[in-house]
Design a protein around this motif. Structure first.
Motif, PDB file in Angstrom:
ATOM      1  N   LEU A 282     113.449   0.258  -9.623  1.00 52.27           N
ATOM      2  CA  LEU A 282     114.411   0.680  -8.602  1.00 52.27           C
ATOM      3  C   LEU A 282     115.223  -0.498  -8.064  1.00 52.27           C
ATOM      4  CD1 LEU A 282     112.496   3.466  -6.643  1.00 52.27           C
ATOM      5  CD2 LEU A 282     114.009   3.656  -8.623  1.00 52.27           C
ATOM      6  N   LYS A 283     114.630  -1.691  -8.084  1.00 53.23           N
ATOM      7  CA  LYS A 283     115.404  -2.872  -7.669  1.00 53.23           C
ATOM      8  C   LYS A 283     116.556  -3.080  -8.654  1.00 53.23           C
ATOM      9  CE  LYS A 283     111.862  -5.389  -5.157  1.00 53.23           C
ATOM     10  NZ  LYS A 283     110.919  -6.497  -5.137  1.00 53.23           N
ATOM     11  N   GLU A 284     116.301  -2.800  -9.917  1.00 53.24           N
ATOM     12  CA  GLU A 284     117.344  -2.942 -10.939  1.00 53.24           C
ATOM     13  C   GLU A 284     118.437  -1.886 -10.724  1.00 53.24           C
ATOM     14  OE1 GLU A 284     117.643  -5.424 -12.692  1.00 53.24           O
ATOM     15  OE2 GLU A 284     119.115  -4.835 -14.181  1.00 53.24           O
ATOM     16  N   VAL A 285     118.022  -0.693 -10.299  1.00 51.12           N
ATOM     17  CA  VAL A 285     119.000   0.361  -9.996  1.00 51.12           C
ATOM     18  C   VAL A 285     119.956  -0.128  -8.903  1.00 51.12           C
ATOM     19  CG1 VAL A 285     119.256   2.675  -8.974  1.00 51.12           C
ATOM     20  CG2 VAL A 285     117.499   2.262 -10.711  1.00 51.12           C
ATOM     21  N   GLN A 286     119.391  -0.759  -7.887  1.00 49.71           N
ATOM     22  CA  GLN A 286     120.222  -1.308  -6.787  1.00 49.71           C
ATOM     23  C   GLN A 286     121.155  -2.400  -7.310  1.00 49.71           C
ATOM     24  OE1 GLN A 286     117.164  -2.739  -4.060  1.00 49.71           O
ATOM     25  NE2 GLN A 286     117.791  -1.218  -2.550  1.00 49.71           N
ATOM     26  N   ARG A 287     120.590  -3.274  -8.161  1.00 49.37           N
ATOM     27  CA  ARG A 287     121.385  -4.406  -8.650  1.00 49.37           C
ATOM     28  C   ARG A 287     122.577  -3.902  -9.493  1.00 49.37           C
ATOM     29  NH1 ARG A 287     122.486  -7.363 -12.658  1.00 49.37           N
ATOM     30  NH2 ARG A 287     121.241  -6.097 -14.069  1.00 49.37           N
ATOM     31  N   ILE A 288     122.309  -2.947 -10.374  1.00 49.21           N
ATOM     32  CA  ILE A 288     123.393  -2.413 -11.220  1.00 49.21           C
ATOM     33  C   ILE A 288     124.463  -1.794 -10.327  1.00 49.21           C
ATOM     34  CG2 ILE A 288     123.986  -0.635 -12.937  1.00 49.21           C
ATOM     35  CD1 ILE A 288     121.134  -1.072 -14.119  1.00 49.21           C
ATOM     36  N   ASN A 289     124.009  -1.109  -9.270  1.00 46.96           N
ATOM     37  CA  ASN A 289     124.973  -0.432  -8.401  1.00 46.96           C
ATOM     38  C   ASN A 289     125.897  -1.423  -7.703  1.00 46.96           C
ATOM     39  OD1 ASN A 289     125.804   2.209  -7.421  1.00 46.96           O
ATOM     40  ND2 ASN A 289     125.204   1.450  -5.407  1.00 46.96           N
ATOM     41  N   SER A 290     125.352  -2.523  -7.178  1.00 49.70           N
ATOM     42  CA  SER A 290     126.254  -3.444  -6.474  1.00 49.70           C
ATOM     43  C   SER A 290     127.113  -4.218  -7.470  1.00 49.70           C
ATOM     44  CB  SER A 290     125.506  -4.361  -5.504  1.00 49.70           C
ATOM     45  OG  SER A 290     124.479  -5.015  -6.169  1.00 49.70           O
ATOM     46  N   GLU A 291     126.559  -4.467  -8.657  1.00 50.22           N
ATOM     47  CA  GLU A 291     127.343  -5.178  -9.666  1.00 50.22           C
ATOM     48  C   GLU A 291     128.524  -4.335 -10.149  1.00 50.22           C
ATOM     49  OE1 GLU A 291     124.743  -7.801 -12.360  1.00 50.22           O
ATOM     50  OE2 GLU A 291     125.869  -6.504 -13.717  1.00 50.22           O
ATOM     51  N   GLN A 292     128.311  -3.031 -10.158  1.00 56.07           N
ATOM     52  CA  GLN A 292     129.366  -2.125 -10.631  1.00 56.07           C
ATOM     53  C   GLN A 292     130.617  -2.247  -9.754  1.00 56.07           C
ATOM     54  OE1 GLN A 292     128.871  -0.815 -13.392  1.00 56.07           O
ATOM     55  NE2 GLN A 292     130.346   0.839 -13.643  1.00 56.07           N
TER      56      GLN A 292
END
Ligand code: NAD
Length: 429
Positions: A282-292
């Motif tokens: 889920l931390k990766e989900v957050q990271r992908i979202n802000s990177e997007q």
């Protein structure tokens, strides 16, 4: 049945109204005096398709009323629903002070057996705390049951979701409140899952985190598509027709926002941490979202180069279509990032402009979407409102200094836009 909903916001007002629509008698309580006054005088504080008519109809039928007295709501009803905010704290954990306040207020007003139902999204084991709190502050020594009944409605489709839910989750500690809870929900003809309170609370966070994960997954695929010259929409279609996967929540864009996904994701990560599990997925989900979002802003600066003294027309402020809600809206975040780079903005949203005014200043609010491009260097699409697809592209082309569009929601057909002479940048295609 006689029902009370404490907290008359996006969840409480729609839930209360739909309960009234199926024949229950509902009192909606809120401690915001201005909101209650507005509702009592026939106004509606939020935009939600179909809601206004339903509120008016049920108020006229005498099944729906509004008050700011929790005590009145508790006294007059058998089942009390809690639908107050559970906002995030700076470390990602949930601020449960609203829930605690309401639990104490309910305890202070109880004189006979009540069922207290938590509808707010809360960390697992909150039901136990609510129960302890009521016991501690209830002077009358009366029996009560605490139930967890998480809400899954989507803003923008809330009335439909409430009237025809995919499922109703009811978490209980004993069998005593089950019959009444079934009576509340039987008119909605949905599968009812009876489980324990902890599981019910976990179901909500697990569901929202999974949906956020699906969005980040397709956004990660969109990066691959751009690099490989593929089209993310074709990929989403191709995988989405597999029933095990499903097409919904596979739209690449500038990422998810709103008052639920970001906060529920942070909360779930924090809850996991507290029980000794690091939820790296889920931390990766957050990271992908802000990177997007960062990738999209880079697309804009790569094309327009220097944003200082550039004017950009932005379509969309709400966090998604069909709502006026701008809480944690990616569209607002995008506007603020563009402002930080020095751009000045002309913005339009079909429903969210009033609410946006409290969080987004120094922009020109434009009433007609077809005027947003005036004197601008580019148009940005930030929210997936269907009506933006009807933008008068020829007029926009004339108003812009150069026909450039950054489509953060993939609303237009890329080949068609390029054929019409646009510099058109979208996501993952
Ligand atoms: P909201 O802010 O729109 O509404 C909450 C209301 O509670 C406000 O009107 C506020 O004035 C009122 N309130 C606060 N303290 C009160 C008190 N002590 N007594 C009476 N009223 C009080 O929030 P919302 O979006 O409806 O969310 C409520 C809960 O439902 C949250 O836990 C949220 O995570 C969850 N939820 C929201 C959605 C959604 O799409 N908005 C969907 C599912 C679950």
């Amino acid at each position: 049945m006689k029902l009370t909903i404490i907290g008359t916001g996006y969840v409480g007002l729609v839930t209360g109204t739909c309960f009234a629509e199926v024949g229950h008698h509902v009192i909606c309580v809120d401690n915001d005096a201005a909101k209650v006054k507005l509702l009592q005088s026939g106004g509606i504080p939020i935009y939600e398709p179909g809601l206004e008519e339903l509120v008016k109809k049920n108020v006229a039928a005498g099944r729906l009323s509004f008050t700011n007295s929790t005590a009145e709501g508790v006294k007059k009803s058998d089942v009390i629903f809690i639908a107050v905010p559970t906002p995030p704290q700076p470390d990602g954990s949930v601020d449960l002070s609203f829930i605690e306040r309401v639990a104490r207020d309910i305890a202070g007003a109880m004189t006979e057996y009540k069922i207290v139902v938590d509808k707010s999204t809360v960390p697992v084991k909150t039901g136990e705390k609510v129960s302890e709190t009521i016991k501690r502050y209830c002077k009358a020594q009366v029996d009560f049951d605490v139930v967890s009944n998480p809400e899954f409605l989507r803003e923008g489709f809330a009335v439909g979701d409430l009237m025809k839910p995919d499922r109703v989750v009811i978490g209980v500690r004993s069998q005593r409140p089950v019959a009444a809870m079934k009576e509340v929900y039987t008119p909605f003809n949905a599968p009812i899952i009876i489980t324990d309170i902890n599981s019910a609370e976990l179901i909500k966070h697990a569901a929202n985190s999974f949906l956020a994960l699906k969005i980040s997954y397709i956004n990660a695929i969109s990066i691959l598509c751009e690099a490989a010259g593929a089209n993310v929409e074709q990929v989403a279609h191709g995988i989405g027709l597999d029933e095990r996967i499903g097409r919904r929540f596979l739209n690449a864009g500038i990422g998810f926002g709103g008052s639920c996904f970001p906060k529920d994701l942070s909360a779930f990560i924090k809850i996991s941490e507290q029980v000794g599990y690091e939820f790296k997925l889920l931390k990766e989900v957050q990271r992908i979202n802000s990177e997007q979002m960062e990738r999209f802003v880079k697309k804009i600066t790569d094309t327009l180069w220097v944003l200082k003294d550039k004017k950009i027309g932005v379509l969309g402020l709400a966090f998604k279509q069909n709502t006026d809600d701008v809480r944690m809206s990616p569209a607002i975040d995008l506007c603020q990032r563009l402002q930080k780079e020095g751009a000045s903005l002309r913005v339009h949203d079909p429903k969210a402009m009033d609410k946006a005014k409290s969080v987004l200043s120094n922009v020109t609010y434009v009433d007609d979407m077809n005027d947003v491009a005036e004197d601008c260097d580019a148009i940005v699409i930030a929210t997936e409102w269907d009506e933006f697809k009807k933008l008068d592209l020829d007029r926009a082309k004339k108003l812009l200094s150069h026909p450039i569009m950054f489509d953060g929601r993939n609303l237009f057909d890329r080949a068609e836009m390029e054929k019409r002479g646009w510099v058109y940048k979208s996501v993952g295609r």
